[in-house]
Motif scaffolding. Structure first.
Motif, short mmCIF file in Angstrom:
data_model
loop_
_atom_site.label_atom_id
_atom_site.label_comp_id
_atom_site.label_asym_id
_atom_site.label_seq_id
_atom_site.Cartn_x
_atom_site.Cartn_y
_atom_site.Cartn_z
N ILE A 341 0.83 -1.21 0.00
CA ILE A 341 0.00 0.00 0.00
C ILE A 341 0.86 1.26 0.00
CG2 ILE A 341 -1.62 1.37 1.37
CD1 ILE A 341 -2.79 -1.32 2.37
N MET A 342 1.88 1.29 0.86
CA MET A 342 2.69 2.50 1.02
C MET A 342 3.71 2.68 -0.10
SD MET A 342 1.29 3.84 3.61
CE MET A 342 2.36 5.27 3.51
N GLY A 343 4.21 1.58 -0.66
CA GLY A 343 5.22 1.70 -1.71
C GLY A 343 6.43 2.49 -1.23
N TYR A 344 6.98 3.32 -2.11
CA TYR A 344 8.18 4.09 -1.79
C TYR A 344 7.86 5.53 -1.39
CZ TYR A 344 10.82 0.29 -4.01
OH TYR A 344 11.37 -0.93 -4.34
N ASP A 345 6.65 5.77 -0.92
CA ASP A 345 6.25 7.12 -0.57
C ASP A 345 7.20 7.75 0.45
OD1 ASP A 345 4.03 9.30 -0.36
OD2 ASP A 345 4.42 8.72 1.71
N ARG A 346 7.69 6.95 1.40
CA ARG A 346 8.59 7.48 2.43
C ARG A 346 10.01 6.92 2.28
NH1 ARG A 346 4.87 5.77 7.39
NH2 ARG A 346 4.90 3.89 6.09
N GLY A 347 10.36 6.54 1.07
CA GLY A 347 11.65 5.94 0.81
C GLY A 347 11.49 4.45 0.52
N ILE A 348 12.57 3.82 0.09
CA ILE A 348 12.52 2.39 -0.17
C ILE A 348 12.25 1.66 1.13
CG2 ILE A 348 13.92 0.41 -0.83
CD1 ILE A 348 15.05 1.92 -3.07
N LEU A 349 11.33 0.71 1.10
CA LEU A 349 10.86 0.04 2.30
C LEU A 349 12.01 -0.59 3.09
CD1 LEU A 349 7.83 -1.33 0.39
CD2 LEU A 349 7.64 0.16 2.39
N SER A 350 11.96 -0.43 4.41
CA SER A 350 13.13 -0.70 5.23
C SER A 350 13.28 -2.16 5.65
CB SER A 350 13.10 0.18 6.50
OG SER A 350 11.95 -0.10 7.27
N THR A 351 12.19 -2.94 5.65
CA THR A 351 12.28 -4.34 6.07
C THR A 351 12.18 -5.27 4.86
OG1 THR A 351 9.89 -4.52 6.45
CG2 THR A 351 11.27 -3.84 8.32
N THR A 352 12.76 -6.44 5.00
CA THR A 352 12.74 -7.38 3.88
C THR A 352 11.34 -7.83 3.53
OG1 THR A 352 13.17 -9.21 5.42
CG2 THR A 352 15.08 -8.21 4.34
N GLU A 353 10.47 -7.96 4.54
CA GLU A 353 9.10 -8.39 4.28
C GLU A 353 8.39 -7.42 3.34
OE1 GLU A 353 9.69 -9.42 8.76
OE2 GLU A 353 10.42 -7.95 7.31
N GLN A 354 8.52 -6.12 3.62
CA GLN A 354 7.83 -5.13 2.80
C GLN A 354 8.57 -4.87 1.49
OE1 GLN A 354 6.96 -1.66 5.22
NE2 GLN A 354 5.23 -2.70 6.18
N TYR A 355 9.89 -4.89 1.53
CA TYR A 355 10.68 -4.67 0.32
C TYR A 355 10.38 -5.75 -0.72
CZ TYR A 355 14.81 -4.05 -2.66
OH TYR A 355 15.65 -3.85 -3.72
N ASP A 356 10.29 -7.00 -0.28
CA ASP A 356 10.00 -8.09 -1.20
C ASP A 356 8.55 -8.07 -1.69
OD1 ASP A 356 12.59 -8.95 -0.87
OD2 ASP A 356 12.10 -10.49 0.60
N ALA A 357 7.66 -7.55 -0.85
CA ALA A 357 6.24 -7.56 -1.19
C ALA A 357 5.89 -6.52 -2.25
CB ALA A 357 5.39 -7.33 0.06
N PHE A 358 6.58 -5.37 -2.23
CA PHE A 358 6.25 -4.30 -3.16
C PHE A 358 7.18 -4.36 -4.36
CE2 PHE A 358 7.00 0.09 -4.71
CZ PHE A 358 5.71 0.35 -5.18
N VAL A 359 6.61 -4.57 -5.53
CA VAL A 359 7.38 -4.60 -6.77
C VAL A 359 6.98 -3.39 -7.60
CG1 VAL A 359 7.93 -5.89 -8.86
CG2 VAL A 359 7.46 -7.12 -6.73
N PRO A 360 7.85 -2.38 -7.73
CA PRO A 360 7.48 -1.17 -8.47
C PRO A 360 7.22 -1.47 -9.94
CG PRO A 360 9.82 -1.18 -7.98
CD PRO A 360 9.22 -2.33 -7.21
N THR A 361 6.23 -0.79 -10.49
CA THR A 361 5.88 -0.98 -11.90
C THR A 361 6.10 0.27 -12.74
OG1 THR A 361 3.58 -0.40 -11.40
CG2 THR A 361 4.17 -2.74 -11.34
N ASP A 362 6.23 1.44 -12.11
CA ASP A 362 6.43 2.68 -12.86
C ASP A 362 7.92 2.99 -12.98
OD1 ASP A 362 6.95 5.12 -10.63
OD2 ASP A 362 5.98 3.31 -9.87
N ASP A 363 8.28 3.78 -13.95
CA ASP A 363 9.68 4.09 -14.22
C ASP A 363 10.35 4.81 -13.06
OD1 ASP A 363 9.61 2.90 -16.69
OD2 ASP A 363 9.25 4.76 -17.79
N ASN A 364 9.62 5.71 -12.40
CA ASN A 364 10.23 6.48 -11.31
C ASN A 364 10.69 5.58 -10.17
OD1 ASN A 364 9.85 8.96 -12.58
ND2 ASN A 364 7.81 9.23 -11.69
#
Length: 429
Positions: A341-364
């Motif tokens: 839900i949060m994506g990279y709004d506050r920076g790249i996600l800090s924990t492995t659980e959330q980092y692995d869960a969010f896969v960015p689809t836009d170029d930015n």
């Protein structure tokens, strides 16, 4: 710092960035807390953050996910923009009634630990209410002060150079990992000569960039309790910057002011700008060119001085519900669905659980992720510079005084002396 630092291949990555500013607050603390629990065991926590509408929409969705799993804990949101947030927080904390959980940043940790506002979250981790595992790239240390865990990072970002890709290509210049400051300024001179625009929007007024430059030279902007450089160091930094304004290599500060709130880069006044690598919508949304993230210039061809900064969550030391506050923080930084839900709004996600869960689809977001992965692979990331109590006041002073230098209103030596004077007063407070 790592080993494989000399990366020869081109590392300009399609993305964008936005300036991240820390805004000061000043509080005193008292006992107190949030709303009390009801007779049926329900608890209400006040949760406060700053940010725009997209963040608020995402945050409310994330809160709903939490409340579904913890039906007896209700979250009362409080949100506004930067300035209003800190003004309100100051009033609340002075009255002994700040939010139970709130968004925070490294510049304020020592300040509010000193005033007794922040909970040491280690006790809640020891009690099993807060998970301190699986934080990426050592970023958990950003929330630690004097052996206490005062903040839990929700995301991470690093300083980067945002460039106008079309301008760099047209001028025939290229940015590479490990390029030096001399090579950077030579590239900007080529851009100025060929395209008749400034190369940079005003690098010497960015405190966090100066911190990287100092770190490249064995110093740092802050120590635990003071400034980590001399007046002569700062005089030279600002004098060099002002010379480049006068020569046209750095954009005219008056023109930069005229296009605000738009960036001087996206307005076409210059070909590059140093800033934090996340908040990627700004340049693509404002400008008519294509923008990318390029490496930070170096002193020795290796060390960039970079580290991962982060926004984080803190809890009020006087909350009536420390267990529930810790459970909420833990959920918000580890739950995979919240990460999506949060994506990279506050920076790249800090924990492995959330980092692995969010896969960015836009170029930015793809570009920001790729940039941070490249920086990590290059082995240049170090630990964050300590921030003493009063760091927020110093940052505001640095920005203001640097602007005076850029406009020729204050001589660099006088400006450095003034900054040191204001810093001394801030640290004493």
């Amino acid at each position: 710092m790592g080993t494989s630092r000399n990366v020869e291949r081109r590392t300009i990555l399609k993305a964008a960035g936005g300036a991240a500013a820390a805004v000061g607050l000043a509080t005193t603390t008292a006992c107190g807390g949030g709303d009390g629990g009801s007779a049926d065991g329900n608890v209400t926590l006040r949760y406060a953050w700053w940010g725009g509408e997209p963040r608020t929409i995402a945050m409310k969705k994330a809160i709903a996910v939490f409340e579904k799993k913890y039906p007896k804990i209700k979250i009362k949101p409080e949100f506004t923009d930067y300035a209003a947030f800190w003004e309100k927080f100051q009033t609340q904390a002075s009255g002994g009634n700040p939010p139970d959980v709130f968004q925070n940043a490294v510049g304020f940790l020592r300040k509010y630990d000193k005033r007794g506002v922040l909970m040491d979250l280690k006790s809640q981790a020891d009690s099993g209410n807060l998970d301190l595992d699986n934080f990426r790239n050592g970023v958990l240390a950003n929330g630690q002060v004097d052996g206490k865990q005062l903040g839990i990072p929700v995301g991470a970002n690093t300083m980067a150079l945002v460039i106008d890709l079309k301008a760099f290509k047209k001028a025939g210049v290229e940015a590479k990992m490990g390029w030096t400051w001399d090579e950077y300024f030579d590239a900007l001179q080529t851009i100025q000569d060929k395209l008749k625009i400034a190369g940079d929007t005003g690098y010497f007024g960015i405190m966090y960039l100066y911190d990287l430059y100092l770190r490249q030279n064995g110093k740092a902007f802050f120590t635990d309790s003071d400034l980590g450089f001399t007046e002569d160091d700062l005089t030279q930094w600002w004098a060099d910057g002002y010379k480049r304004v006068k020569s046209g290599l750095v954009a005219d500060p008056k023109k930069i002011e005229q296009v605000q709130p738009k960036s001087g880069l996206s307005a076409g006044l210059a070909a590059s700008e140093f800033t934090w690598d996340n908040f990627s919508i700004r340049y693509e949304g404002e400008g008519e060119s294509d923008y990318g993230l390029a490496p930070i210039p170096t002193t020795d061809g290796k060390d960039t001085g970079q580290y991962l900064g982060s926004l984080m969550l803190s809890a009020f030391s006087g909350t009536k519900h420390p267990k529930e506050a810790a459970q909420f923080i833990s959920f918000m930084v580890h739950d995979p669905e919240v990460g999506k839900i949060m994506g990279y709004d506050r920076g790249i996600l800090s924990t492995t659980e959330q980092y692995d869960a969010f896969v960015p689809t836009d170029d930015n977001n793809k570009g920001v992720k790729a940039y941070e992965e490249e920086v990590a692979k290059a082995g240049v990331l170090g630990k964050i510079t300590p921030h003493p109590s009063g760091a927020d006041v110093v940052e505001a002073a640095f920005l203001r005084i640097a602007a005076e230098v850029s406009q020729g209103k204050t001589k660099p030596a006088d400006a450095a002396k003034a900054l040191f004077g204001e810093a001394k007063a801030a640290f004493a407070g």
